[in-house]
Design a protein around this motif. Structure first.
Motif, PDB file in Angstrom:
ATOM      1  N   ASP A 209       0.403  -1.344  -0.031  1.00 42.66           N
ATOM      2  CA  ASP A 209      -0.138  -0.530  -0.387  1.00 42.66           C
ATOM      3  C   ASP A 209       0.800   1.595   0.006  1.00 42.66           C
ATOM      4  O   ASP A 209       1.102   1.858  -0.738  1.00 42.66           O
ATOM      5  CB  ASP A 209      -1.093   0.084   1.178  1.00 42.66           C
ATOM      6  N   TRP A 210       2.185   1.278   0.846  1.00 43.69           N
ATOM      7  CA  TRP A 210       2.348   2.454   1.217  1.00 43.69           C
ATOM      8  C   TRP A 210       3.457   2.887   0.187  1.00 43.69           C
ATOM      9  O   TRP A 210       3.582   4.079  -0.346  1.00 43.69           O
ATOM     10  CB  TRP A 210       2.566   3.288   2.473  1.00 43.69           C
ATOM     11  N   PHE A 211       4.379   2.100  -0.215  1.00 41.61           N
ATOM     12  CA  PHE A 211       5.549   1.889  -1.292  1.00 41.61           C
ATOM     13  C   PHE A 211       5.728   1.297  -2.372  1.00 41.61           C
ATOM     14  O   PHE A 211       5.393   0.172  -1.609  1.00 41.61           O
ATOM     15  CB  PHE A 211       7.138   2.195  -1.015  1.00 41.61           C
ATOM     16  N   HIS A 212       6.075   1.544  -3.412  1.00 47.59           N
ATOM     17  CA  HIS A 212       6.496   0.118  -3.714  1.00 47.59           C
ATOM     18  C   HIS A 212       7.758   0.795  -4.472  1.00 47.59           C
ATOM     19  O   HIS A 212       8.236   1.458  -4.766  1.00 47.59           O
ATOM     20  CB  HIS A 212       5.902   0.350  -5.623  1.00 47.59           C
ATOM     21  N   ASN A 213       9.094  -0.305  -3.836  1.00 43.45           N
ATOM     22  CA  ASN A 213      10.431  -0.822  -4.313  1.00 43.45           C
ATOM     23  C   ASN A 213      11.567   1.493  -3.982  1.00 43.45           C
ATOM     24  O   ASN A 213      11.661   1.709  -4.975  1.00 43.45           O
ATOM     25  CB  ASN A 213      10.707  -0.848  -5.138  1.00 43.45           C
ATOM     26  N   GLY A 214       9.940   1.866  -2.852  1.00 42.94           N
ATOM     27  CA  GLY A 214      11.265   3.282  -2.304  1.00 42.94           C
ATOM     28  C   GLY A 214       9.914   4.073  -2.650  1.00 42.94           C
ATOM     29  O   GLY A 214      10.512   5.630  -2.493  1.00 42.94           O
ATOM     30  N   ALA A 215       9.256   3.766  -3.503  1.00 44.89           N
ATOM     31  CA  ALA A 215       8.283   5.350  -4.382  1.00 44.89           C
ATOM     32  C   ALA A 215       6.770   5.360  -3.366  1.00 44.89           C
ATOM     33  O   ALA A 215       6.450   4.645  -4.019  1.00 44.89           O
ATOM     34  CB  ALA A 215       8.246   5.217  -5.765  1.00 44.89           C
ATOM     35  N   TYR A 216       7.209   6.283  -2.810  1.00 50.20           N
ATOM     36  CA  TYR A 216       6.250   6.783  -2.002  1.00 50.20           C
ATOM     37  C   TYR A 216       4.215   6.854  -2.639  1.00 50.20           C
ATOM     38  O   TYR A 216       4.692   7.524  -3.834  1.00 50.20           O
ATOM     39  CB  TYR A 216       6.313   8.002  -1.210  1.00 50.20           C
ATOM     40  N   ARG A 217       3.299   5.683  -2.408  1.00 48.84           N
ATOM     41  CA  ARG A 217       2.120   5.899  -3.256  1.00 48.84           C
ATOM     42  C   ARG A 217       0.982   7.580  -2.560  1.00 48.84           C
ATOM     43  O   ARG A 217       0.654   6.839  -1.701  1.00 48.84           O
ATOM     44  CB  ARG A 217       1.555   4.614  -2.631  1.00 48.84           C
ATOM     45  N   SER A 502      16.959   8.894  -9.740  1.00 53.23           N
ATOM     46  CA  SER A 502      15.836   8.995 -10.995  1.00 53.23           C
ATOM     47  C   SER A 502      14.726   7.605 -10.777  1.00 53.23           C
ATOM     48  O   SER A 502      15.594   7.198 -10.009  1.00 53.23           O
ATOM     49  CB  SER A 502      16.622   8.608 -12.117  1.00 53.23           C
ATOM     50  N   ASP A 503      13.894   8.002 -10.985  1.00 52.85           N
ATOM     51  CA  ASP A 503      12.811   6.682 -10.611  1.00 52.85           C
ATOM     52  C   ASP A 503      12.670   6.399 -12.291  1.00 52.85           C
ATOM     53  O   ASP A 503      12.902   7.149 -13.077  1.00 52.85           O
ATOM     54  CB  ASP A 503      11.427   7.243 -10.662  1.00 52.85           C
ATOM     55  N   PHE A 504      12.277   4.885 -12.376  1.00 54.72           N
ATOM     56  CA  PHE A 504      12.860   3.737 -13.341  1.00 54.72           C
ATOM     57  C   PHE A 504      11.218   3.036 -13.193  1.00 54.72           C
ATOM     58  O   PHE A 504      10.880   2.565 -13.068  1.00 54.72           O
ATOM     59  CB  PHE A 504      13.123   3.451 -14.374  1.00 54.72           C
ATOM     60  N   VAL A 505      10.466   3.766 -14.503  1.00 52.60           N
ATOM     61  CA  VAL A 505       8.756   2.791 -14.382  1.00 52.60           C
ATOM     62  C   VAL A 505       8.761   2.154 -15.982  1.00 52.60           C
ATOM     63  O   VAL A 505       9.059   2.841 -16.701  1.00 52.60           O
ATOM     64  CB  VAL A 505       7.790   4.014 -14.371  1.00 52.60           C
ATOM     65  N   VAL A 506       8.642   0.614 -15.674  1.00 51.53           N
ATOM     66  CA  VAL A 506       8.647  -0.287 -17.176  1.00 51.53           C
ATOM     67  C   VAL A 506       7.230  -0.696 -16.828  1.00 51.53           C
ATOM     68  O   VAL A 506       6.877  -0.768 -16.223  1.00 51.53           O
ATOM     69  CB  VAL A 506       9.501  -1.192 -16.327  1.00 51.53           C
ATOM     70  N   LYS A 507       6.482  -0.820 -18.143  1.00 51.97           N
ATOM     71  CA  LYS A 507       5.155  -0.874 -18.862  1.00 51.97           C
ATOM     72  C   LYS A 507       5.089  -2.380 -19.830  1.00 51.97           C
ATOM     73  O   LYS A 507       6.431  -2.008 -20.773  1.00 51.97           O
ATOM     74  CB  LYS A 507       4.288   0.076 -18.793  1.00 51.97           C
ATOM     75  N   LEU A 508       4.564  -3.411 -19.010  1.00 54.34           N
ATOM     76  CA  LEU A 508       5.076  -4.747 -20.602  1.00 54.34           C
ATOM     77  C   LEU A 508       3.480  -4.600 -21.017  1.00 54.34           C
ATOM     78  O   LEU A 508       2.055  -4.362 -20.066  1.00 54.34           O
ATOM     79  CB  LEU A 508       5.274  -5.836 -19.461  1.00 54.34           C
ATOM     80  N   ILE A 509       3.313  -4.976 -22.033  1.00 55.52           N
ATOM     81  CA  ILE A 509       1.505  -4.262 -22.742  1.00 55.52           C
ATOM     82  C   ILE A 509       1.511  -5.447 -23.774  1.00 55.52           C
ATOM     83  O   ILE A 509       2.302  -5.618 -24.889  1.00 55.52           O
ATOM     84  CB  ILE A 509       1.999  -2.651 -22.635  1.00 55.52           C
ATOM     85  N   ASP A 510       0.426  -5.888 -24.206  1.00 60.32           N
ATOM     86  CA  ASP A 510      -0.203  -6.204 -24.796  1.00 60.32           C
ATOM     87  C   ASP A 510      -0.640  -5.758 -25.859  1.00 60.32           C
ATOM     88  O   ASP A 510      -1.851  -5.116 -25.820  1.00 60.32           O
ATOM     89  CB  ASP A 510      -1.069  -7.524 -24.319  1.00 60.32           C
ATOM     90  N   VAL A 511      -0.379  -4.873 -27.102  1.00 64.83           N
ATOM     91  CA  VAL A 511      -0.753  -4.463 -28.065  1.00 64.83           C
ATOM     92  C   VAL A 511      -1.571  -5.477 -29.061  1.00 64.83           C
ATOM     93  O   VAL A 511      -1.619  -5.916 -29.095  1.00 64.83           O
ATOM     94  CB  VAL A 511       0.136  -3.466 -29.394  1.00 64.83           C
ATOM     95  N   GLU A 532       5.041  -1.322 -13.088  1.00 64.83           N
ATOM     96  CA  GLU A 532       6.343  -0.900 -11.819  1.00 64.83           C
ATOM     97  C   GLU A 532       7.205  -0.254 -11.769  1.00 64.83           C
ATOM     98  O   GLU A 532       7.944   0.110 -12.409  1.00 64.83           O
ATOM     99  CB  GLU A 532       6.178  -2.600 -11.589  1.00 64.83           C
ATOM    100  N   ILE A 533       7.242   0.280 -10.303  1.00 63.90           N
ATOM    101  CA  ILE A 533       8.479   1.253 -10.384  1.00 63.90           C
ATOM    102  C   ILE A 533       9.589   0.909  -9.474  1.00 63.90           C
ATOM    103  O   ILE A 533       9.407   0.084  -9.063  1.00 63.90           O
ATOM    104  CB  ILE A 533       7.887   2.568  -9.917  1.00 63.90           C
ATOM    105  N   PHE A 534      10.571   1.737  -9.583  1.00 65.35           N
ATOM    106  CA  PHE A 534      12.052   1.452  -9.263  1.00 65.35           C
ATOM    107  C   PHE A 534      12.798   2.961  -9.065  1.00 65.35           C
ATOM    108  O   PHE A 534      12.611   3.598  -9.850  1.00 65.35           O
ATOM    109  CB  PHE A 534      12.865   0.678  -9.726  1.00 65.35           C
ATOM    110  N   ARG A 535      12.846   3.081  -7.395  1.00 68.36           N
ATOM    111  CA  ARG A 535      13.822   4.473  -6.930  1.00 68.36           C
ATOM    112  C   ARG A 535      15.255   4.134  -7.116  1.00 68.36           C
ATOM    113  O   ARG A 535      15.701   3.210  -5.994  1.00 68.36           O
ATOM    114  CB  ARG A 535      12.903   4.860  -5.749  1.00 68.36           C
ATOM    115  N   GLY A 536      15.873   4.634  -7.797  1.00 68.36           N
ATOM    116  CA  GLY A 536      16.828   4.697  -8.107  1.00 68.36           C
ATOM    117  C   GLY A 536      17.923   4.920  -7.314  1.00 68.36           C
ATOM    118  O   GLY A 536      18.794   3.952  -7.020  1.00 68.36           O
ATOM    119  N   ARG A 537      18.162   5.625  -6.261  1.00 67.51           N
ATOM    120  CA  ARG A 537      18.470   5.454  -5.187  1.00 67.51           C
ATOM    121  C   ARG A 537      18.871   3.788  -3.849  1.00 67.51           C
ATOM    122  O   ARG A 537      19.519   3.769  -3.647  1.00 67.51           O
ATOM    123  CB  ARG A 537      18.461   7.040  -3.931  1.00 67.51           C
TER     124      ARG A 537
END
Length: 628
Positions: A209-217, A502-511, A532-537
């Motif tokens: 709920d509150w963070f994902h890989n260090g990024a605050y929701r 830096s944050d990095f967000v990656v999306k896997l998508i079905d087109v 999903e996101i990842f906070r670089g630090r």
């Protein structure tokens, strides 16, 4: 001559009227407020008891017990909730139990279960102090009680005081209720025979709920306010405007909290004071706690493929407990085509997606009820719950597996000219400018993180950002054969930045195909299969944040949510890379600050992000591909 039934009704009406008139007239000025009214009438087809159960420290917890009349030798199914036990057992104040209990509970009360709801400490009708996700007794909880002890004491009381029961108890619940269903398995009461934690809150920093890989929701502000305030709670009072604008204008998370008086809330202060994966967060991680204990209670863990709140918890607990399941029959994992808690509603669709029937009802009938029956009923059928139960989206079918993940990890490489291929490309790179003043939105604006917009955002068409200069898009050609994945895709992103974070967000998508006359709504649709996101630090460890060296290439590694999905022939597979997902996640200032929570306006700076591919820095998404 009058019909006998008409005559009898007339006599009854006359006698009732006579009785009223025989009594002394009611004083016009008599106080018309009465203490209570028992809305369960004698004609009801159920029994509903309300009790306050004492815990070992004397605190009494408000509990509602409800079951169909005539039950004997029946198992009990317990939910411990912060969401009001009274409301869960008085949906329509009908005299028909199917109308009174929650929709998802009808199958249980109609199949011989005693349904029990209990308000946890400090919530609604229960005494005691409320602590969000109260930790187990130990370093973070120096009291005598926690959810494990309260569950133990509750079950002990129920077994002794509910004469209609057979002495067997199961637990079920979603989200926070899933968390309490897990906590009940810690040093469990012997009468606890099975549990179904649905989308449980497990680790609020890594991926719930509150963070994902260090990024605050940021939506955590609204949840905390609604959970911890007796009067005046609910959503943050920011009006009905664009939440993107509201969060952007506020600045950092702490400035937002200050603007709305949220720092008065202990639950919010605690989260803001712990931005790093420190001992406070690690000590509350339920999967880590359960991994230290024997596996004694059969468990069916459940999560939705597009769970927008708690996608991490159930698979994490499965991975922690599965090594203890030596016969592969004590812990099972289920993944359905749902949003958060979707198993408890009608499961025919999610946003524009249409499934082959009511998938939620199918799961309750085929798997949930048989799992409980075999562990709880007196004349129990044989248990045959599969180790893993998943719904293959794309192919629209339920599948069973003996393990999870159930595929071979294969790299899908990012490459030149926006390409995506199973063949490793030549070395190269792509760059984009990430500007915190113009973060990439999570949805088309205006954004409101509530209602269906919130529930369905993970299946929203991603064409609204495809083509932005700060979103890198990579795609395969049109698939000639299906690609079936079963597991959590893994990101291996090689990237550098001109900033210090830096944050990095990656999306896997079905087109979907551009032409789709059979289903025009889905023509060209870019369906996310994982975001999903990842906070670089945190590249060197979640407990050891450090600034990034400008220009240095790092390997950022994290996982996308677990899926069972078939990319069909005629479709394409796409990957998008970006550095913000706003306002779901707070902005990364991209300069170095010890805590992003405290970032000031001057700290937010533009940065050039470079994605590397091929050679020794081959960025890829590793897909768990099956051989079918």
């Amino acid at each position: 001559m009058k019909h006998p039934l008409i005559a009898a009704s007339l006599v009854l009406a006359l006698s009732t009227t006579a009785a009223i008139h025989a009594a002394a007239p009611t004083d016009t000025m008599m106080n018309e407020l009465v203490e209570s009214y028992d809305w369960v009438r004698p004609q009801a087809n159920f029994v509903r008891r309300v009790v306050d159960i004492p815990m070992r420290d004397g605190v009494k917890l408000h509990t509602v017990i409800i079951f169909r009349k005539g039950l004997k030798d029946a198992p009990m199914l317990l939910t411990r909730t912060p969401y009001d036990a009274e409301a869960a057992t008085s949906r329509n104040r009908s005299q028909d139990i199917d109308e009174v209990v929650r929709y998802s509970d009808q199958i249980f009360v109609d199949n011989g279960y005693i349904r029990v709801f209990q308000d946890i400490r400090g919530q609604h009708g229960s005494e005691g102090e409320y602590v969000m996700n109260r930790p187990l007794r130990g370093a973070l909880n120096h009291t005598r009680t926690d959810h494990a002890t309260d569950t133990y004491d509750t079950i002990a009381w129920l077994v002794k005081h509910v004469p209609e029961s057979n002495g067997n108890v199961g637990m079920i619940g979603s989200s926070y209720e899933g968390f309490t269903a897990l906590m009940g398995t810690v040093d469990p009461n012997p009468a606890l025979k099975a549990t179904i934690p649905q989308s449980p809150m497990v680790d609020g920093w890594i991926g719930d709920d509150w963070f994902h890989n260090g990024a605050y929701r940021t939506f955590g502000f609204d949840y905390d306010l609604s959970q911890t305030v007796k009067q005046g709670g609910g959503a943050v009072p920011k009006g009905t405007g664009d939440e993107y604008t509201a969060y952007l204008n506020a600045g950092s998370a702490i400035e937002y909290a200050k603007a709305y008086g949220l720092l008065k809330m202990p639950a919010i202060r605690k989260v803001l004071e712990h931005p790093t994966y420190d001992a406070w967060w690690q000590g509350q991680a339920v999967d880590k706690q359960l991994a230290k204990r024997p596996l004694t209670v059969p468990m069916l863990l459940l999560v939705g493929e597009w769970d927008q709140e708690d996608s991490y918890g159930a698979p994490a607990v499965y991975q922690a407990l599965e090594p203890k399941d030596v016969n592969n029959d004590m812990v099972s994992l289920a993944i359905g085509p749902w949003r958060h808690s979707g198993v408890n509603y009608v499961g025919r669709s999610l946003g524009p997606l249409q499934f082959a029937g009511d998938t939620a009802k199918q799961f309750r009938e085929r798997y949930e009820l048989p799992f409980l029956d075999c562990h709880l009923k007196t004349q129990a059928p044989k248990c045959d719950t599969p180790p893993v139960i998943t719904y293959a989206t794309g192919a629209d079918r339920w599948e069973v597996s003996q393990k999870w993940p159930d595929g071979t990890y294969t790299p899908l490489y990012l490459g030149a000219k926006a390409s995506l291929s199973f063949t490793k490309p030549d070395a190269g790179s792509d760059s984009y400018v990430s500007d915190p003043a113009k973060p990439v939105p999570m949805l088309p604006r205006p954004i409101h993180m509530e209602g269906n917009e919130w529930k369905e955002w993970l299946v929203h068409d991603q064409r609204f950002v495809d083509g932005r200069p700060d979103v890198m898009t990579y795609s395969t050609g049109v698939l000639s054969k299906p690609v079936h994945i079963k597991g959590a895709p893994k990101v291996d992103l090689h990237a550098s930045t001109t900033g210090q974070d830096s944050d990095f967000v990656v999306k896997l998508i079905d087109v979907y195909p551009e032409e789709n006359s059979a289903n025009p709504v889905m023509a060209g649709y870019e369906l996310p299969m994982g975001i999903e996101i990842f906070r670089g630090r945190y590249v060197h460890g979640f407990a050891t944040p450090a600034p990034l060296e400008p220009g240095k290439t790092y390997a950022f590694k994290w996982s996308l949510p677990n899926v069972d999905h078939v990319f069909l022939p005629g479709h394409r597979i796409m990957v998008q890379v970006q550095s913000s997902l706003f306002p779901l996640y707070d902005r990364n200032p991209q300069s170095w600050v010890p805590s992003i929570m405290d970032a000031m306006p001057k700290d937010y700076v533009k940065a050039t992000e470079t994605v590397h591919y091929g050679g020794d820095a081959a960025s890829a998404v590793w897909l768990p591909i099956t051989g079918d």
